[in-house]
Design a protein around this motif. Structure first.
Motif, short mmCIF file in Angstrom:
data_model
loop_
_atom_site.label_atom_id
_atom_site.label_comp_id
_atom_site.label_asym_id
_atom_site.label_seq_id
_atom_site.Cartn_x
_atom_site.Cartn_y
_atom_site.Cartn_z
N ALA A 65 -9.61 -9.90 -5.80
CA ALA A 65 -8.38 -9.15 -5.53
C ALA A 65 -8.58 -8.15 -4.41
CB ALA A 65 -7.94 -8.44 -6.81
N ALA A 66 -9.72 -7.45 -4.42
CA ALA A 66 -9.99 -6.47 -3.37
C ALA A 66 -10.09 -7.13 -2.01
CB ALA A 66 -11.27 -5.72 -3.70
N ALA A 67 -10.75 -8.29 -1.96
CA ALA A 67 -10.89 -9.00 -0.69
C ALA A 67 -9.53 -9.51 -0.21
CB ALA A 67 -11.86 -10.16 -0.86
N SER A 68 -8.69 -9.96 -1.13
CA SER A 68 -7.36 -10.47 -0.76
C SER A 68 -6.49 -9.37 -0.20
CB SER A 68 -6.69 -11.11 -1.99
OG SER A 68 -7.44 -12.19 -2.49
N ILE A 69 -6.52 -8.20 -0.85
CA ILE A 69 -5.72 -7.07 -0.38
C ILE A 69 -6.17 -6.65 1.03
CG2 ILE A 69 -5.22 -4.62 -0.77
CD1 ILE A 69 -5.37 -5.22 -3.78
N LEU A 70 -7.48 -6.62 1.23
CA LEU A 70 -7.99 -6.26 2.54
C LEU A 70 -7.56 -7.26 3.61
CD1 LEU A 70 -9.81 -4.38 4.21
CD2 LEU A 70 -11.75 -5.84 3.59
N LEU A 71 -7.55 -8.55 3.26
CA LEU A 71 -7.14 -9.59 4.20
C LEU A 71 -5.66 -9.46 4.54
CD1 LEU A 71 -7.85 -12.16 5.78
CD2 LEU A 71 -7.33 -13.49 3.70
N ILE A 72 -4.83 -9.21 3.51
CA ILE A 72 -3.38 -9.07 3.74
C ILE A 72 -3.10 -7.87 4.63
CG2 ILE A 72 -1.19 -8.54 2.58
CD1 ILE A 72 -2.24 -10.18 0.18
N LEU A 73 -3.74 -6.76 4.37
CA LEU A 73 -3.52 -5.57 5.18
C LEU A 73 -3.92 -5.80 6.63
CD1 LEU A 73 -4.74 -2.78 2.73
CD2 LEU A 73 -2.38 -3.30 3.38
N THR A 74 -5.01 -6.51 6.83
CA THR A 74 -5.46 -6.83 8.18
C THR A 74 -4.44 -7.72 8.88
OG1 THR A 74 -7.78 -6.69 7.45
CG2 THR A 74 -7.36 -7.81 9.55
N LEU A 75 -3.91 -8.71 8.15
CA LEU A 75 -2.91 -9.62 8.72
C LEU A 75 -1.64 -8.87 9.10
CD1 LEU A 75 -2.10 -12.52 9.42
CD2 LEU A 75 -1.32 -12.78 7.04
N VAL A 76 -1.18 -7.98 8.21
CA VAL A 76 0.03 -7.20 8.49
C VAL A 76 -0.17 -6.34 9.73
CG1 VAL A 76 1.50 -5.33 7.64
CG2 VAL A 76 0.85 -7.21 6.11
N GLN A 77 -1.35 -5.70 9.83
CA GLN A 77 -1.64 -4.85 11.00
C GLN A 77 -1.61 -5.68 12.28
OE1 GLN A 77 -5.48 -3.04 10.94
NE2 GLN A 77 -4.98 -1.57 12.57
N THR A 78 -2.11 -6.89 12.24
CA THR A 78 -2.12 -7.77 13.41
C THR A 78 -0.70 -8.14 13.82
OG1 THR A 78 -4.27 -8.66 12.72
CG2 THR A 78 -3.02 -9.94 14.33
N ILE A 79 0.15 -8.48 12.83
CA ILE A 79 1.54 -8.86 13.11
C ILE A 79 2.28 -7.72 13.80
CG2 ILE A 79 3.76 -9.43 12.04
CD1 ILE A 79 2.16 -11.00 9.92
N PHE A 80 2.13 -6.52 13.25
CA PHE A 80 2.82 -5.38 13.85
C PHE A 80 2.32 -5.11 15.27
CE2 PHE A 80 4.23 -4.31 9.53
CZ PHE A 80 5.53 -3.88 9.79
N SER A 81 1.03 -5.32 15.51
CA SER A 81 0.49 -5.11 16.85
C SER A 81 1.09 -6.11 17.84
CB SER A 81 -1.05 -5.25 16.83
OG SER A 81 -1.61 -4.26 16.00
N VAL A 82 1.26 -7.38 17.42
CA VAL A 82 1.85 -8.42 18.28
C VAL A 82 3.31 -8.10 18.57
CG1 VAL A 82 2.47 -10.85 18.40
CG2 VAL A 82 0.22 -10.18 17.55
#
Length: 469
Positions: free
Chosen positions: A441-458
């Motif tokens: 769960a911790a790894a999944s949350i970290l992955l989702i947050l990273t993905l969201v940050q990338t989307i907003f940057s694009v």
């Protein structure tokens, strides 16, 4: 007798006696000289050395701060340091000789100063070959110079120890050295330098010839150093039982006396110590802070040798170490002595403290426990000094003095560390699956947050590229 007159008489008498083919010890001191048993046919192996070059190779900061670690500050004893900068104490030595001759004259009715001085010179000439052989390397001093050095330096040391033993005597009241305690402390430290020694047999010969009342010379010497060198924690002096005390002819010099008889714990002579652990199998222990984090505690040990460290029921019991501006100098000479002789309790103790202290936090922890008495400066300075003591020192794991203690501490540390991990797991994760699922769960949350940050940057980048922006 005037201050410099004794030295002039000494040089004159040496000139007179130098033409004599063979000098035997004076009859009044035959009993004392017999204990030396110097033999012209066989010379002892040298045991007074110059400090090896590699032991002087400390880093630039230490060299600048401690450039005189192996050189006397105010007094030269023996042949290695005969510089002009020690002339002030040469006058003091002559004054001590004058006072000694005057006292001996009063104690021996019918004697004269020339005869008393001739006796000391004759004894020195008798011991010259043996004494010369005690020093490593070639000595450039002539026979007369070497004998004069033996008489002046030897009698000064003996008289100094005698005066200090006779507390508040008239000799002390009229002695400038005893009026200025700082100079007396510096002299005591100079007398513990590896390169600033006379054979103890020479000192003992003079001492027995003078025959002052009181304890033997080695006891007086230990009393002197125990008072004047607080950095070293001396065990309580015991009255020796039959055969339980090292004979004076086995003592090499004052530094060797301090090292062999007083610094080493009684356990040093225990041949069974460490037998349960192969010295080559041990590993170094963690720092004080790391050990403390898993529950190993530290406690000040009272009334024991500085090197008598114990590990009992999860507690390290360590005597207090005074750390001041002279600690490094004293320890470096003791370590140099051990590098050139057998035994390594001081080197091993320095290794122990090096393991326990890595940073200022370790110094703070041990200071709060009363184990470190910091008189040097900042905690960082204490840590740096202790970490440098064993630089360029040859270390052999064989017969490591604290191998058994290191084994016990490491065993306890690993057990407590594993217990701490188990307790953490039991407290926050009830089953192995809880641990696995929580990690996923911790790894999944970290992955989702990273993905969201990338989307907003694009999106932000694309927005900035629109026309009119």
């Amino acid at each position: 007798m005037a201050e410099g007159e004794a030295y002039k008489i000494l040089k004159t008498k040496l000139g007179e006696l130098s033409s004599t083919p063979s000098i035997s010890p004076s009859s009044s001191s035959s009993s004392s000289s017999s204990s030396l048993d110097p033999s012209s046919s066989s010379s002892p192996d040298p045991f007074i050395f110059k400090v090896p070059h590699q032991l002087r190779q400390v880093n630039e900061r230490v060299r600048k701060a401690n450039k005189t670690a192996f050189e006397p500050q105010i007094i030269s004893i023996g042949p290695y340091h005969r510089d002009d900068k020690y002339q002030t104490m040469e006058i003091c030595k002559a004054r001590y000789l004058s006072n000694l001759l005057a006292r001996q004259l009063c104690a021996n009715q019918g004697a004269n100063e020339d005869g008393i001085l001739s006796g000391f010179i004759a004894d020195s000439q008798y011991m010259e070959n043996s004494a010369r052989s005690s020093y490593a390397g070639t000595l450039s001093m002539s026979s007369a110079e070497f004998v004069a050095m033996m008489v002046l330096d030897g009698l000064f040391v003996v008289e100094l120890l005698r005066k200090f033993w006779e507390y508040r005597s008239k000799d002390q009241e009229n002695d400038d050295l005893f009026k200025q305690n700082l100079n007396l402390t510096i002299i005591a430290q100079d007398l513990l330098l590896l390169e600033n020694q006379l054979p103890f047999s020479v000192l003992d010969c003079f001492f027995k010839k003078i025959k002052p009342s009181g304890e033997p010379l080695d006891v007086m010497a230990i009393h002197f150093f125990s008072k004047m060198v607080p950095e070293l924690k001396f065990p309580r002096l015991q009255r020796p039982k039959n055969g339980g005390r090292k004979a004076n002819h086995d003592i090499k010099h004052l530094l060797g006396l301090v090292h062999d008889r007083c610094l080493s714990s009684p356990q040093t002579s225990d041949t069974s110590r460490g037998a349960a652990v192969n010295s080559h199998d041990f590993t170094f222990i963690r720092s004080a802070t790391e050990l403390s984090e898993v529950g190993i505690r530290f406690k000040k040990r009272e009334g024991n040798s500085l090197f008598d460290v114990k590990f009992v029921r999860g507690q390290l019991h360590i005597p207090t170490l005074i750390v001041d501006h002279d600690t490094e100098r004293i320890f470096r000479n003791l370590i140099a002595y051990e590098q050139l002789n057998h035994g390594s309790p001081i080197m091993d103790y320095a290794r122990l403290m090096d393991c326990l202290i890595n940073y200022a936090d370790d110094v703070a922890l041990l200071s709060n426990c009363g184990i470190i008495d910091n008189r040097l400066g900042t905690r960082e300075e204490v840590a740096n000094m202790l970490n440098k003591l064993n630089d360029y020192v040859h270390f052999s794991g064989a017969n490591f003095y604290y191998s058994e203690l290191f084994h016990d501490v490491n065993e306890r540390y690993n057990r407590l560390l594993n217990r701490w991990k188990v307790k953490l797991r039991q407290t926050y994760f009830y089953t192995p699956w809880d641990w696995v699922l929580t990690s996923i769960a911790a790894a999944s949350i970290l992955l989702i947050l990273t993905l969201v940050q990338t989307i907003f940057s694009v999106l932000a980048y694309l927005e900035s590229k629109k026309p009119g922006k």
